[in-house]
Scaffold this motif. Sequence first.
Motif, mmCIF file in Angstrom:
data_model
loop_
_atom_site.group_PDB
_atom_site.id
_atom_site.type_symbol
_atom_site.label_atom_id
_atom_site.label_comp_id
_atom_site.label_asym_id
_atom_site.label_seq_id
_atom_site.Cartn_x
_atom_site.Cartn_y
_atom_site.Cartn_z
ATOM 1 N N ASN A 262 42.840 36.374 49.127
ATOM 2 C CA ASN A 262 43.626 37.481 49.687
ATOM 3 C C ASN A 262 44.318 38.289 48.594
ATOM 4 N N LEU A 263 44.794 37.603 47.583
ATOM 5 C CA LEU A 263 45.447 38.301 46.470
ATOM 6 C C LEU A 263 44.442 39.122 45.661
ATOM 7 N N ILE A 264 43.253 38.570 45.456
ATOM 8 C CA ILE A 264 42.211 39.294 44.714
ATOM 9 C C ILE A 264 41.809 40.568 45.450
ATOM 10 N N GLU A 265 41.648 40.471 46.742
ATOM 11 C CA GLU A 265 41.199 41.625 47.528
ATOM 12 C C GLU A 265 42.186 42.781 47.451
ATOM 13 N N ARG A 266 43.452 42.461 47.206
ATOM 14 C CA ARG A 266 44.453 43.527 47.055
ATOM 15 C C ARG A 266 44.367 44.201 45.684
ATOM 16 N N GLU A 267 43.893 43.461 44.683
ATOM 17 C CA GLU A 267 43.935 43.968 43.311
ATOM 18 C C GLU A 267 42.601 44.516 42.825
ATOM 19 N N ALA A 268 41.494 44.100 43.440
ATOM 20 C CA ALA A 268 40.169 44.529 42.979
ATOM 21 C C ALA A 268 39.877 45.942 43.488
ATOM 22 N N ASN A 269 40.316 46.921 42.725
ATOM 23 C CA ASN A 269 40.184 48.332 43.144
ATOM 24 C C ASN A 269 39.331 49.138 42.170
ATOM 25 N N GLY A 270 38.387 48.461 41.538
ATOM 26 C CA GLY A 270 37.515 49.150 40.593
ATOM 27 C C GLY A 270 37.850 48.908 39.144
ATOM 28 N N ARG A 271 39.024 48.345 38.881
ATOM 29 C CA ARG A 271 39.381 48.020 37.501
ATOM 30 C C ARG A 271 38.496 46.897 36.962
ATOM 31 N N HIS A 272 38.302 46.878 35.670
ATOM 32 C CA HIS A 272 37.515 45.834 35.033
ATOM 33 C C HIS A 272 38.450 44.723 34.547
ATOM 34 N N PHE A 273 38.058 43.484 34.812
ATOM 35 C CA PHE A 273 38.871 42.333 34.422
ATOM 36 C C PHE A 273 38.093 41.433 33.469
ATOM 37 N N ARG A 274 38.796 40.919 32.484
ATOM 38 C CA ARG A 274 38.176 40.043 31.491
ATOM 39 C C ARG A 274 38.604 38.585 31.645
ATOM 40 N N LEU A 275 39.632 38.332 32.449
ATOM 41 C CA LEU A 275 40.114 36.961 32.653
ATOM 42 C C LEU A 275 40.686 36.839 34.049
ATOM 43 N N ILE A 276 40.528 35.652 34.619
ATOM 44 C CA ILE A 276 41.159 35.374 35.909
ATOM 45 C C ILE A 276 41.634 33.930 35.908
ATOM 46 N N GLY A 277 42.774 33.709 36.542
ATOM 47 C CA GLY A 277 43.321 32.367 36.641
ATOM 48 C C GLY A 277 43.975 32.145 37.985
ATOM 49 N N VAL A 278 43.989 30.897 38.418
ATOM 50 C CA VAL A 278 44.611 30.510 39.689
ATOM 51 C C VAL A 278 45.523 29.322 39.421
ATOM 52 N N GLY A 279 46.671 29.304 40.069
ATOM 53 C CA GLY A 279 47.574 28.171 39.898
ATOM 54 C C GLY A 279 48.513 28.023 41.075
ATOM 55 N N VAL A 280 49.329 26.995 41.007
ATOM 56 C CA VAL A 280 50.389 26.796 41.992
ATOM 57 C C VAL A 280 51.684 26.548 41.238
ATOM 58 N N SER A 281 52.776 27.018 41.785
ATOM 59 C CA SER A 281 54.099 26.775 41.215
ATOM 60 C C SER A 281 55.008 26.223 42.298
ATOM 61 N N ASP A 282 56.294 26.120 42.004
ATOM 62 C CA ASP A 282 57.230 25.436 42.895
ATOM 63 C C ASP A 282 56.715 24.033 43.203
ATOM 64 N N ILE A 283 56.479 23.294 42.111
ATOM 65 C CA ILE A 283 55.885 21.966 42.216
ATOM 66 C C ILE A 283 56.868 20.981 42.844
ATOM 67 N N CYS A 284 56.332 20.107 43.717
ATOM 68 C CA CYS A 284 57.140 19.071 44.339
ATOM 69 C C CYS A 284 56.271 17.824 44.521
ATOM 70 N N SER A 285 56.855 16.799 45.089
ATOM 71 C CA SER A 285 56.109 15.572 45.345
ATOM 72 C C SER A 285 55.030 15.805 46.402
ATOM 73 N N ALA A 286 53.938 15.070 46.269
ATOM 74 C CA ALA A 286 52.851 15.185 47.241
ATOM 75 C C ALA A 286 53.255 14.693 48.625
ATOM 76 N N ASN A 287 54.375 13.982 48.717
ATOM 77 C CA ASN A 287 54.822 13.475 50.021
ATOM 78 C C ASN A 287 55.087 14.602 51.008
ATOM 79 N N ALA A 288 55.416 15.799 50.464
ATOM 80 C CA ALA A 288 55.727 16.934 51.334
ATOM 81 C C ALA A 288 54.510 17.819 51.609
ATOM 82 N N ALA A 289 53.338 17.410 51.110
ATOM 83 C CA ALA A 289 52.173 18.300 51.152
ATOM 84 C C ALA A 289 51.432 18.257 52.474
ATOM 85 N N ASP A 290 50.968 19.421 52.898
ATOM 86 C CA ASP A 290 49.982 19.574 53.973
ATOM 87 C C ASP A 290 50.307 18.746 55.212
ATOM 88 N N PRO A 291 51.428 19.043 55.878
ATOM 89 C CA PRO A 291 51.750 18.314 57.105
ATOM 90 C C PRO A 291 50.685 18.568 58.166
#
Length: 299
Positions: A262-291
């Motif tokens: 979804n984020l890519i679709e907002r930014e891919a407007n014809g510009r040329h890109f040489r690098l792409i990266g994906v990550g997650v922040s606001d790291i927490c314990s896995a105990n709270a993940a994916d209820p």
Amino acid sequence: MEMCPHAVVIRPNMEKYKFVSQQIRAIFYDATFVIQPVSLDEAYLDFSNKVRTKNETDYAGTPAAGLADIARRIESQLGITVSIGLSYNKFLAKLASDLEKPRGFSIIGRAEAQAFLAPLSVSKINGVGKVTAQKLFGMGIRTIGQLQKMREIELVSSFGKFGRQLASYAHGHDNRKVIENRPAKSISAETTFSFDKRRSVDLIEAIKPLCERVSKRLIQGNYAGSTIVLKMKTSDFKVLIRNRQLLNPTQKKEIIYENAVNLIEREANGRHFRLIGVGVSDICSANAADPPNLFGTLG
């Protein structure tokens, strides 16, 4: 590659690097319980008496003897040479490790620290890059010895908070502790393209393995993240960072991928890109993940 089309590019084997790094750390843990990794091939070890391991391999001798034995084991068992710096704080240990590369072992003691530092360039100090070095040169300060003669208040007035650190390092002081397993602030993966990409379909295809790598690292570390981060670098080296907040922290590659798309679709407007990266922040314990979904799983 366009300028050198016949170049032979050998892809790095990151899985192998990580595996060997884990083997090296296993040897470290025979000597001390407190290890702070900096990268795959660099780490700080606390060799103070209160944390050192005392076992059958007899690392209970001097820190120098224990480190020498670590170097010997790594070379004999893994075929890799290491460079070691030993001192009473992190700044000086790092500095010592750079003195005799490769396969070096240098020690900076407390008694001789200031005299040893004095003739060295200010660029040897952690955090002094080209800009700070040029500013110091402009002030007529080229050696650490010249810094030692300055009052802390003078350095603070010129360099702000970093001025205090400059004053401390110049005199061989560093209060930072060796911290074991510092919590990750974010987990990410990125790739640089051989040729620039501009179509969203190509950019989306490129992030699939990145999302898998991020998910795998989250699971291995028992982490989750509640913000998806997309990094894109244009052909003219402009870096774009976009974020999307999740309702709940996740480890799942599917959720990371869906939001990154979804984020890519907002930014891919014809510009040329040489690098792409994906990550997650606001790291927490896995105990709270994916209820679980109270209404069941659809599809």
